[in-house]
Write a protein that holds these residues in place. Sequence first.
Motif, PDB file in Angstrom:
ATOM      1  N   ASN A   1       5.245  61.131  34.746  1.00 24.89           N
ATOM      2  CA  ASN A   1       5.601  59.801  34.265  1.00 24.89           C
ATOM      3  C   ASN A   1       4.489  58.801  34.583  1.00 24.89           C
ATOM      4  OD1 ASN A   1       7.688  58.202  32.977  1.00 24.89           O
ATOM      5  ND2 ASN A   1       7.935  57.168  34.941  1.00 24.89           N
ATOM      6  N   GLN A  61       2.343  56.646  31.738  1.00 22.89           N
ATOM      7  CA  GLN A  61       2.377  55.180  31.789  1.00 22.89           C
ATOM      8  C   GLN A  61       1.066  54.574  32.278  1.00 22.89           C
ATOM      9  OE1 GLN A  61       5.769  54.524  34.331  1.00 22.89           O
ATOM     10  NE2 GLN A  61       7.242  54.832  32.675  1.00 22.89           N
ATOM     11  N   TYR A  64       4.336  48.018  36.321  1.00 19.71           N
ATOM     12  CA  TYR A  64       3.463  49.192  36.303  1.00 19.71           C
ATOM     13  C   TYR A  64       2.242  48.950  37.189  1.00 19.71           C
ATOM     14  CZ  TYR A  64       6.076  51.248  32.396  1.00 19.71           C
ATOM     15  OH  TYR A  64       7.051  51.802  31.604  1.00 19.71           O
ATOM     16  N   THR A  68      -0.524  49.745  30.065  1.00 18.42           N
ATOM     17  CA  THR A  68      -0.568  51.158  30.437  1.00 18.42           C
ATOM     18  C   THR A  68      -1.979  51.740  30.439  1.00 18.42           C
ATOM     19  OG1 THR A  68      -0.153  51.789  28.133  1.00 18.42           O
ATOM     20  CG2 THR A  68       1.769  51.599  29.579  1.00 18.42           C
ATOM     21  N   THR A  94      10.843  46.602  29.407  1.00 18.44           N
ATOM     22  CA  THR A  94      11.611  47.851  29.416  1.00 18.44           C
ATOM     23  C   THR A  94      13.079  47.641  29.757  1.00 18.44           C
ATOM     24  OG1 THR A  94      10.967  48.231  31.721  1.00 18.44           O
ATOM     25  CG2 THR A  94       9.578  49.213  30.011  1.00 18.44           C
TER      26      THR A  94
END
Length: 499
Positions: free
Chosen positions: A170, A174, A354, A416, A474
């Motif tokens: 993951n 990302q 992130y 990302t 998100t």
Amino acid sequence: IEFWVSNGGPDRTFDHPQFLVAPAKFTPPFSEYQFAFQGYDVSTNAGKSNGPGKLPTMLNPYVQSWNFGIQRELSRSTVLEVRYVGNKTTHKWRQYTISEVNIFENGFLTEFQNAQRNLSISQAAGVSSFQNRGLAGQVALPILETSFGANGSNAALAAGSSWTSATFINDLLQGQAGRLAASLQGGSSPTYYCRLVGSNFGPCADLGYTSPRSYPINFWVPNPYVFENDNANDTSWGNYNGLQVEFRQRLRYGATLTASYTWSHALTDMPTQSSASGNVLNYTTIRNFALDKGPISNDRRQSYKFYGTYELPFGAGKKFNITNPVLNRILGGWMIGGISTVVSGAENFVGSTYQTLNNFGNPGVNLQGLTSTQFRNMLLESPRNNPAGVFSLTTADPSLIAASGTSVQSIFAPWTTAGTLGRRFYITGAWYWSLNTSINKDVRINDRARLTLQGEFLNVLNHPEFDLPSFSPTSTTFGQVTSSMVGPRNIELRGYIRW
């Protein structure tokens, strides 16, 4: 502190037991080796062994302020004043961690990008793994191979904790190179770190990682002995500049009035915390402190305020004179007051969680085809009919919302791209206005006693100030407002007897 124990004798004398001292000796300095992989703050200031590191030359913060004003009398009872007010805060204290994982100089960013390609190639072949499986286009990943491999008496990690880990995959999908690096650094867990450095690091050798490796012990962070290495400095700052216009009318015909307008701007590199709180407030990255420059969290660019009082013209000696003492006590002596405030919204940072650059910084977002102002307008409810700007209570512009409730990722999405920062901008919140009123009455009972009645009506029109919508791209409630910042109407009644 002394503890005494009775010997039980009739004279009730007490024996003094021997003190227990732990540790038996206290002889600093202590070797960090004894405290490896612990979550201690290690001071960088000579002579200090507890608390965050502080520069020996840290100065007390101070504020310099200045103002300039022009006052003009408009009539015998009114005045207009225009002022400029400014201040600058210098040497604000800030505590932050220097345990920022490195993904640049050690070559991990390149390896992360290679792992992303390995994963893409394997997924195309129906396998969810980023290991070099020898497929066309795949390359070796020496840092990851060493971090996952055997070392001394510690066997290689299982695929579920390494090459096929859902968490690591993951992170790769990302672009979260900082998050993956932090997992490999491990903090208080030596699982990956000790396989990477082996016996180069004494505490790892003590845990059975006895094979030496070519990677230095400071491969990830400056000081691998501690989980967090906090520092403090006095280089933070803040400033305020404001234009203030004020109209004042002193008591005339039973009325007073003050009306003011302020345009201001407040900037700082500590937008959400005061220097006195003592908590850790990390920079976006210690590589560039200037990235944290922005409006302070309570910055309101425009503000209108009106407040005043009015004595009702009923009672003895007033315009509507009342000579009857009983009626005068009932109808005379009333005063009403009010405060009305209209302010623009606060500045709010738009970002994502992130970790593309390091293990704690906010990398920003990916906003395509829109300016920040256009994006804000899409979050407003009927912006054409509501120029003050109230954010939607249910949903934003449908063209911005996906079926899942998140934002349309092709327009607004987390950043990302590993090793970089995305769009970093602020959105101004909705305007807010409120009205508070009061009513007061003073009644003379006799020459020695008086009765005072007061009523306060806070937010008398029951006007809410809604909180901001969700800015997380998100979140399944993206663009929705779920709470209010101001409570409902509140009425307070009081009475006093004075004598």
